[in-house]
Motif scaffolding. Structure first.
Motif, PDB file in Angstrom:
ATOM      1  N   GLU A 474       0.827  -1.210   0.000  1.00 16.40           N
ATOM      2  CA  GLU A 474       0.000   0.000   0.000  1.00 16.40           C
ATOM      3  C   GLU A 474       0.861   1.259   0.000  1.00 16.40           C
ATOM      4  OE1 GLU A 474      -3.634   0.073   2.338  1.00 16.40           O
ATOM      5  OE2 GLU A 474      -3.338  -2.043   2.815  1.00 16.40           O
ATOM      6  N   LEU A 475       2.015   1.209   0.665  1.00 12.06           N
ATOM      7  CA  LEU A 475       2.944   2.336   0.583  1.00 12.06           C
ATOM      8  C   LEU A 475       3.345   2.595  -0.856  1.00 12.06           C
ATOM      9  CD1 LEU A 475       5.648   2.158   3.426  1.00 12.06           C
ATOM     10  CD2 LEU A 475       3.872   3.875   3.113  1.00 12.06           C
ATOM     11  N   HIS A 476       3.699   1.530  -1.554  1.00 10.97           N
ATOM     12  CA  HIS A 476       4.123   1.665  -2.950  1.00 10.97           C
ATOM     13  C   HIS A 476       3.005   2.220  -3.823  1.00 10.97           C
ATOM     14  CE1 HIS A 476       7.567  -1.530  -2.445  1.00 10.97           C
ATOM     15  NE2 HIS A 476       7.750  -0.443  -1.730  1.00 10.97           N
ATOM     16  N   LEU A 477       1.778   1.803  -3.536  1.00 12.50           N
ATOM     17  CA  LEU A 477       0.653   2.260  -4.356  1.00 12.50           C
ATOM     18  C   LEU A 477       0.364   3.748  -4.186  1.00 12.50           C
ATOM     19  CD1 LEU A 477      -1.783  -0.763  -4.019  1.00 12.50           C
ATOM     20  CD2 LEU A 477      -0.505  -0.075  -6.045  1.00 12.50           C
ATOM     21  N   GLU A 515      14.249   2.600  -5.555  1.00 11.24           N
ATOM     22  CA  GLU A 515      13.810   2.563  -4.164  1.00 11.24           C
ATOM     23  C   GLU A 515      12.871   1.377  -3.920  1.00 11.24           C
ATOM     24  OE1 GLU A 515      13.511   5.210  -6.113  1.00 11.24           O
ATOM     25  OE2 GLU A 515      14.652   6.870  -5.208  1.00 11.24           O
ATOM     26  N   ILE A 516      11.986   1.097  -4.895  1.00 11.64           N
ATOM     27  CA  ILE A 516      11.083  -0.046  -4.787  1.00 11.64           C
ATOM     28  C   ILE A 516      11.896  -1.340  -4.743  1.00 11.64           C
ATOM     29  CG2 ILE A 516       9.223  -1.326  -5.903  1.00 11.64           C
ATOM     30  CD1 ILE A 516       8.276   1.312  -4.895  1.00 11.64           C
ATOM     31  N   GLU A 517      12.898  -1.436  -5.606  1.00 16.82           N
ATOM     32  CA  GLU A 517      13.747  -2.635  -5.630  1.00 16.82           C
ATOM     33  C   GLU A 517      14.424  -2.850  -4.276  1.00 16.82           C
ATOM     34  OE1 GLU A 517      16.291  -1.755  -8.952  1.00 16.82           O
ATOM     35  OE2 GLU A 517      15.158  -3.082 -10.278  1.00 16.82           O
ATOM     36  N   ARG A 518      14.881  -1.750  -3.657  1.00 11.47           N
ATOM     37  CA  ARG A 518      15.533  -1.878  -2.348  1.00 11.47           C
ATOM     38  C   ARG A 518      14.553  -2.403  -1.300  1.00 11.47           C
ATOM     39  NH1 ARG A 518      18.779   2.641  -3.884  1.00 11.47           N
ATOM     40  NH2 ARG A 518      17.324   4.187  -3.043  1.00 11.47           N
ATOM     41  N   ASP A 519      13.305  -1.908  -1.348  1.00 11.55           N
ATOM     42  CA  ASP A 519      12.286  -2.417  -0.425  1.00 11.55           C
ATOM     43  C   ASP A 519      12.048  -3.908  -0.635  1.00 11.55           C
ATOM     44  OD1 ASP A 519      11.894  -0.045   0.874  1.00 11.55           O
ATOM     45  OD2 ASP A 519       9.852   0.301   0.138  1.00 11.55           O
ATOM     46  N   LEU A 520      11.953  -4.327  -1.900  1.00 13.33           N
ATOM     47  CA  LEU A 520      11.666  -5.728  -2.198  1.00 13.33           C
ATOM     48  C   LEU A 520      12.817  -6.628  -1.754  1.00 13.33           C
ATOM     49  CD1 LEU A 520       9.972  -5.479  -5.723  1.00 13.33           C
ATOM     50  CD2 LEU A 520       8.901  -5.547  -3.481  1.00 13.33           C
ATOM     51  N   GLU A 521      14.044  -6.169  -1.956  1.00 12.05           N
ATOM     52  CA  GLU A 521      15.191  -6.969  -1.520  1.00 12.05           C
ATOM     53  C   GLU A 521      15.226  -7.081   0.006  1.00 12.05           C
ATOM     54  OE1 GLU A 521      18.909  -5.903  -3.215  1.00 12.05           O
ATOM     55  OE2 GLU A 521      18.335  -6.553  -5.218  1.00 12.05           O
ATOM     56  N   ALA A 522      14.899  -5.990   0.695  1.00 13.50           N
ATOM     57  CA  ALA A 522      14.841  -6.042   2.163  1.00 13.50           C
ATOM     58  C   ALA A 522      13.729  -6.989   2.616  1.00 13.50           C
ATOM     59  CB  ALA A 522      14.617  -4.644   2.729  1.00 13.50           C
ATOM     60  N   LEU A 523      12.603  -6.982   1.891  1.00 12.10           N
ATOM     61  CA  LEU A 523      11.510  -7.894   2.227  1.00 12.10           C
ATOM     62  C   LEU A 523      11.933  -9.352   2.074  1.00 12.10           C
ATOM     63  CD1 LEU A 523       8.135  -6.483   0.816  1.00 12.10           C
ATOM     64  CD2 LEU A 523       8.682  -7.065   3.170  1.00 12.10           C
ATOM     65  N   GLY A 524      12.694  -9.629   1.023  1.00 12.22           N
ATOM     66  CA  GLY A 524      13.186 -10.990   0.831  1.00 12.22           C
ATOM     67  C   GLY A 524      14.006 -11.455   2.018  1.00 12.22           C
ATOM     68  N   ARG A 525      14.812 -10.580   2.554  1.00 11.77           N
ATOM     69  CA  ARG A 525      15.617 -10.921   3.731  1.00 11.77           C
ATOM     70  C   ARG A 525      14.745 -11.031   4.980  1.00 11.77           C
ATOM     71  NH1 ARG A 525      18.557  -9.187  -0.161  1.00 11.77           N
ATOM     72  NH2 ARG A 525      20.775  -9.736  -0.287  1.00 11.77           N
ATOM     73  N   LEU A 526      13.723 -10.203   5.064  1.00 12.20           N
ATOM     74  CA  LEU A 526      12.801 -10.295   6.197  1.00 12.20           C
ATOM     75  C   LEU A 526      12.042 -11.620   6.203  1.00 12.20           C
ATOM     76  CD1 LEU A 526      11.262  -6.726   6.587  1.00 12.20           C
ATOM     77  CD2 LEU A 526      12.340  -8.081   8.388  1.00 12.20           C
ATOM     78  N   VAL A 527      11.679 -12.103   5.014  1.00 12.47           N
ATOM     79  CA  VAL A 527      10.990 -13.394   4.935  1.00 12.47           C
ATOM     80  C   VAL A 527      11.848 -14.469   5.589  1.00 12.47           C
ATOM     81  CG1 VAL A 527      10.239 -15.222   3.368  1.00 12.47           C
ATOM     82  CG2 VAL A 527       9.611 -12.857   2.890  1.00 12.47           C
ATOM     83  N   LEU A 528      13.127 -14.529   5.194  1.00 13.29           N
ATOM     84  CA  LEU A 528      14.019 -15.545   5.750  1.00 13.29           C
ATOM     85  C   LEU A 528      14.233 -15.317   7.250  1.00 13.29           C
ATOM     86  CD1 LEU A 528      15.716 -18.005   5.162  1.00 13.29           C
ATOM     87  CD2 LEU A 528      17.615 -16.500   4.573  1.00 13.29           C
ATOM     88  N   TYR A 529      14.385 -14.054   7.650  1.00 15.71           N
ATOM     89  CA  TYR A 529      14.586 -13.724   9.074  1.00 15.71           C
ATOM     90  C   TYR A 529      13.404 -14.213   9.911  1.00 15.71           C
ATOM     91  CZ  TYR A 529      15.115 -10.894  13.295  1.00 15.71           C
ATOM     92  OH  TYR A 529      15.235 -10.481  14.595  1.00 15.71           O
ATOM     93  N   LEU A 576       4.008  -6.694  -5.200  1.00 15.89           N
ATOM     94  CA  LEU A 576       3.600  -7.204  -3.896  1.00 15.89           C
ATOM     95  C   LEU A 576       2.118  -7.549  -3.880  1.00 15.89           C
ATOM     96  CD1 LEU A 576       5.570  -4.987  -1.362  1.00 15.89           C
ATOM     97  CD2 LEU A 576       6.008  -7.333  -2.046  1.00 15.89           C
ATOM     98  N   CYS A 577       1.312  -6.794  -4.615  1.00 12.30           N
ATOM     99  CA  CYS A 577      -0.117  -7.096  -4.698  1.00 12.30           C
ATOM    100  C   CYS A 577      -0.317  -8.491  -5.278  1.00 12.30           C
ATOM    101  CB  CYS A 577      -0.829  -6.060  -5.569  1.00 12.30           C
ATOM    102  SG  CYS A 577      -0.713  -4.387  -4.922  1.00 12.30           S
ATOM    103  N   GLU A 578       0.508  -8.838  -6.261  1.00 15.86           N
ATOM    104  CA  GLU A 578       0.405 -10.162  -6.872  1.00 15.86           C
ATOM    105  C   GLU A 578       0.966 -11.232  -5.936  1.00 15.86           C
ATOM    106  OE1 GLU A 578       2.622  -9.494 -10.402  1.00 15.86           O
ATOM    107  OE2 GLU A 578       1.244  -7.944 -11.128  1.00 15.86           O
ATOM    108  N   MET A 579       2.035 -10.905  -5.222  1.00 18.18           N
ATOM    109  CA  MET A 579       2.670 -11.902  -4.346  1.00 18.18           C
ATOM    110  C   MET A 579       1.814 -12.231  -3.136  1.00 18.18           C
ATOM    111  SD  MET A 579       6.703 -11.008  -4.327  1.00 18.18           S
ATOM    112  CE  MET A 579       7.218  -9.926  -5.650  1.00 18.18           C
ATOM    113  N   LEU A 580       0.853 -11.389  -2.803  1.00 18.57           N
ATOM    114  CA  LEU A 580      -0.029 -11.694  -1.678  1.00 18.57           C
ATOM    115  C   LEU A 580      -0.870 -12.940  -1.953  1.00 18.57           C
ATOM    116  CD1 LEU A 580      -1.188  -8.110  -0.679  1.00 18.57           C
ATOM    117  CD2 LEU A 580       0.261  -9.636   0.644  1.00 18.57           C
TER     118      LEU A 580
END
Length: 724
Positions: A474-477, A515-529, A576-580
């Protein structure tokens, strides 16, 4: 530990007469130095007295004693006979430090030439420069400064003392506390001492001056410090401000001086909620109370009228009533209970004490109420319109504050963000008020999730990451990228809901999608964390390459989700909308229903080899092995035989294909709860759990094969996707 032996003839014998004489000479040497009898000192040394003998109680040597007396000749004599110029007393003081106390410049110079360090300190952190300030030795201060003494060095303490916030005081604070005006002038005017340096409790030199019991110079010292810019709103012990301390001293002149300062906060309180006016009324200081009221002191800070009436200060009662004080003042209820459990006691205290309001905000900037440190002003407990709040403190005009507020104001509909209440300003501070949460994601995982069962359904990871994905989507949107996705910036509220916070690094992008790419990469690491329950520190994951992060988790489903975050395709604004809709976010029950629905497809039920769905589900010859390969041998065999009985007439038994496995899942679901199949129910248990544990990669396989086909109609409805 050694034990006594009765066979040792030396044990227990008294010292020899020679030993007794030597010990006596050592004692006499100390006495001779103290009496300044240099000839006796000479004789004793020549007779063999120990020049470095140390007294039992304090560890004083003859040299320490000679320096204390300022006897330069005696010092020279002792040094000539081998006195150690760097020997320490029990408190760690060297002769050099003692020379700083007595202010003897010649001796200071001498010991520097003998190897002393100008900034050496005792066990309490005192340097010679500090000692000279304590005792007001101006010449020693100047000499030490010229020889490299650090003017603003804070007192270093032992670790256990530091934990109690002891230490940190500077020479300026020492001079202020002990009332040395001349030393203070030299430190401020000639040496550039920092007037607002703080000790480990946050006190500056002005607080030290006002805490002192010395009265003769306090007004002159306070004036000197204020003229050099001392902060008048700093706090001492128990949160007392300079104004409150001056009122406690009943010092009218000091109070007048402080009230003349431009930025004085006349309504500030100590840690118990007492204002200067309340202290003045309690202390029967009518003149001071009138001064404070004329300067704008609030009269709603306590039972002022009742206290004054009880003290028979009738004229003060009348004055207070004329200024709006009420006889029926009622403090906050003592039985109030907070919603937040973690910060409950501090919230109760803050609720009870008086604090002047900043608009709709009640806050007290004190360590007791601090939640966290930030790069600017910290986060504190507060009440915004009576609601428990976490308050981020910024400098007025801060770029970080602008980013935080802009992002929050434009994302008010985003229910997965921490709730934004509003902002207030006072002086040079901006307060951003947010809903108060219990803990960070990092803290939550450390407290609740370590040692979680490996094969159990991980409902927390699914729900937590779902909330985080929605929040970021929603932030991205609305055109923002967070840019600081981190376990400490994800909060858990009192209902265990997950909320995204900390937007002071957020950016509003305009066509630049890095900036969106950086958020997505951080999210990928958060998933594993999150799925690893914090066992791999996030800082470790941040320095891993994307491929290394993917390889750290063997689960194909999670790898697939992370891979999509790292390689989202062209449409970066909405991935992210699709990945949900990814199976990771499906419950085991939803997966089971999905597999049942697919198994109910007519082409699967009749095993129509030419059908589109079976063609897609068939495994290729080069595909990796799966948990469902040879699946008929992995089902409990008694259950397998019973399910095959339905096909005895046609001899069309289950085969090791994905289509037949889906049909089996559908048929078992249809029959397992029948009375005749109680034994099968006992073996299988909950079918959703059974099939997830037996074939953990089945769902992601089916999802990958069918995600772009009409058969997605069997997939669960996507979780409240943000509207595009």
């Amino acid at each position: 530990m050694e034990t006594e032996s009765p066979n040792n003839p030396q044990e227990g014998l008294a010292p020899s007469s020679g030993e007794r004489a030597a010990v006596e000479d050592n004692r006499l040497l100390i006495e001779a130095v103290q009496k300044r009898n240099i000839q006796l000192v000479q004789n004793l040394l020549e007779r063999g007295a120990d020049v470095n003998f140390q007294e039992v109680d304090g560890g004083w040597t003859p040299l320490h004693n000679a320096v204390q007396l300022g006897s330069e000749d005696m010092v020279e004599l002792l040094l000539q006979h081998g006195a150690d110029p760097c020997r320490r007393k029990k408190n760690g003081a060297t002769p050099f430090l003692v020379a700083g106390i007595v202010g003897n410049v010649k001796l200071l110079d001498l010991f520097l030439s003998k190897g002393s360090e100008v900034n050496e300190c005792d066990l309490n952190g005192f340097t010679a420069f500090m000692e000279a300030a304590v005792y007001g030795k101006v010449d020693a201060l100047k000499f030490l400064h010229e020889n490299g003494a650090e003017v603003n060095l804070g007192r270093k303490t032992k670790e256990d003392q530091k934990k109690l916030r002891k230490g940190g005081a500077t020479a300026l604070m020492d001079a202020a506390e002990h009332g040395h005006v001349d030393a203070l002038k030299v430190l401020l005017d000639e040496m550039g001492a920092a007037v607002n340096a703080r000790d480990n409790m946050g006190r500056n030199a002005l607080i030290y001056a006002l805490m002192s019991s010395r009265e003769e110079n306090v007004e002159a010292i306070a004036r000197l410090l204020l003229d050099h810019g001392a902060d008048v709103n700093v706090r001492g012990e128990r949160g007392k401000t300079p104004l409150i301390l001056a009122v406690e001293k009943k010092h009218l002149g000091l109070v007048q001086m402080l009230l003349e300062q431009e930025h004085i906060d006349v309504n500030d309180t100590d840690s118990e909620g007492n204002t200067a006016l309340l202290v003045a009324v309690q202390g029967r200081q009518e003149k001071i109370a009138r001064l404070l009221c004329n300067k704008g002191a609030h009269v709603d800070c306590g039972n002022l009228v009742i206290i004054a009436r009880r003290n028979y200060d009738i004229s003060l009662v009348e004055f207070l009533l004329r200024n709006g004080a009420r006889e029926d003042f009622h403090p906050p209820a003592e039985d109030w209970n907070p919603q937040n459990s973690r910060w409950g006691e501090a919230l109760k205290h803050l609720h009870r004490i008086y604090r002047p309001m900043i608009g709709k905000l009640k806050i007290f900037i004190d360590e007791e109420y601090k939640i966290a440190d930030t790069s600017e002003g910290g986060i504190y407990l507060g009440f915004y319109e009576g609601q428990e709040a976490a308050v981020k403190r910024f400098c007025e005009g801060s770029i970080l504050a602008q980013k935080e507020v802009s992002c929050l104001q434009n994302s008010r509909e985003n229910c997965n963000l921490v709730t934004f209440y509003g902002t207030e300003s006072q002086g040079d501070c901006l307060y951003v008020c947010l809903a108060l949460c219990e803990r960070t994601l990092e803290e939550h995982l450390a407290m609740n999730c370590r040692g979680a069962a490996e094969n159990a359904e991980d409902e927390f990871s699914r729900s937590a990451l779902l909330s985080i994905f929605k929040a970021v989507a929603e932030l991205h949107l609305v055109g923002y990228a967070h840019q600081d996705l981190h376990p400490q910036n994800i909060l858990i509220d009192s209902k265990n809901a997950v909320r995204l916070a900390d937007f002071d690094k957020s950016v509003k992008y305009a066509g630049h999608l890095q900036e969106i790419e950086r958020d997505l990469e951080a999210l990928g690491r958060l998933v594993l964390y999150v799925v690893k329950k914090g066992d791999i520190p996030f800082e470790t994951l941040k320095v891993q390459s994307n491929e290394e992060v993917i390889r750290l988790y063997p689960d194909e489903e999670i790898q697939d989700l992370i891979r999509h975050l790292f390689s989202p395709g062209k449409n970066l604004q909405t991935p992210l909308c699709e990945m949900l809709g990814h199976p990771f976010f499906w419950s085991w029950e939803s997966r089971y229903r999905t597999l049942q629905g697919l198994g109910n497809e007519s082409d699967i039920k009749v095993r129509k080899a030419t059908s589109e769905i079976l063609k897609k589900l068939n495994q290729g010859p080069h595909e990796p092995s799966r948990s469902f390969d040879q699946w008929t041998s992995k089902i409990d065999q008694r259950v397998m035989r019973k399910m095959n009985k339905f096909y005895e007439k046609s001899r069309n038994f289950y085969q090791d294909s994905v289509g037949d496995l889906l049909k089996f899942i559908r048929n078992l679901g249809a029959h397992i709860n029948e009375k005749t199949n109680k034994d099968m129910k006992l073996k299988i248990g909950d079918p959703a759990q059974y099939f997830q544990k037996t074939f953990p990669d089945l769902m992601i396989y089916v999802y990958t094969k069918l995600q772009d086909t009409e058969y997605t109609k069997h997939f669960p409805q996507t979780h409240d996707l943000p509207k595009l």
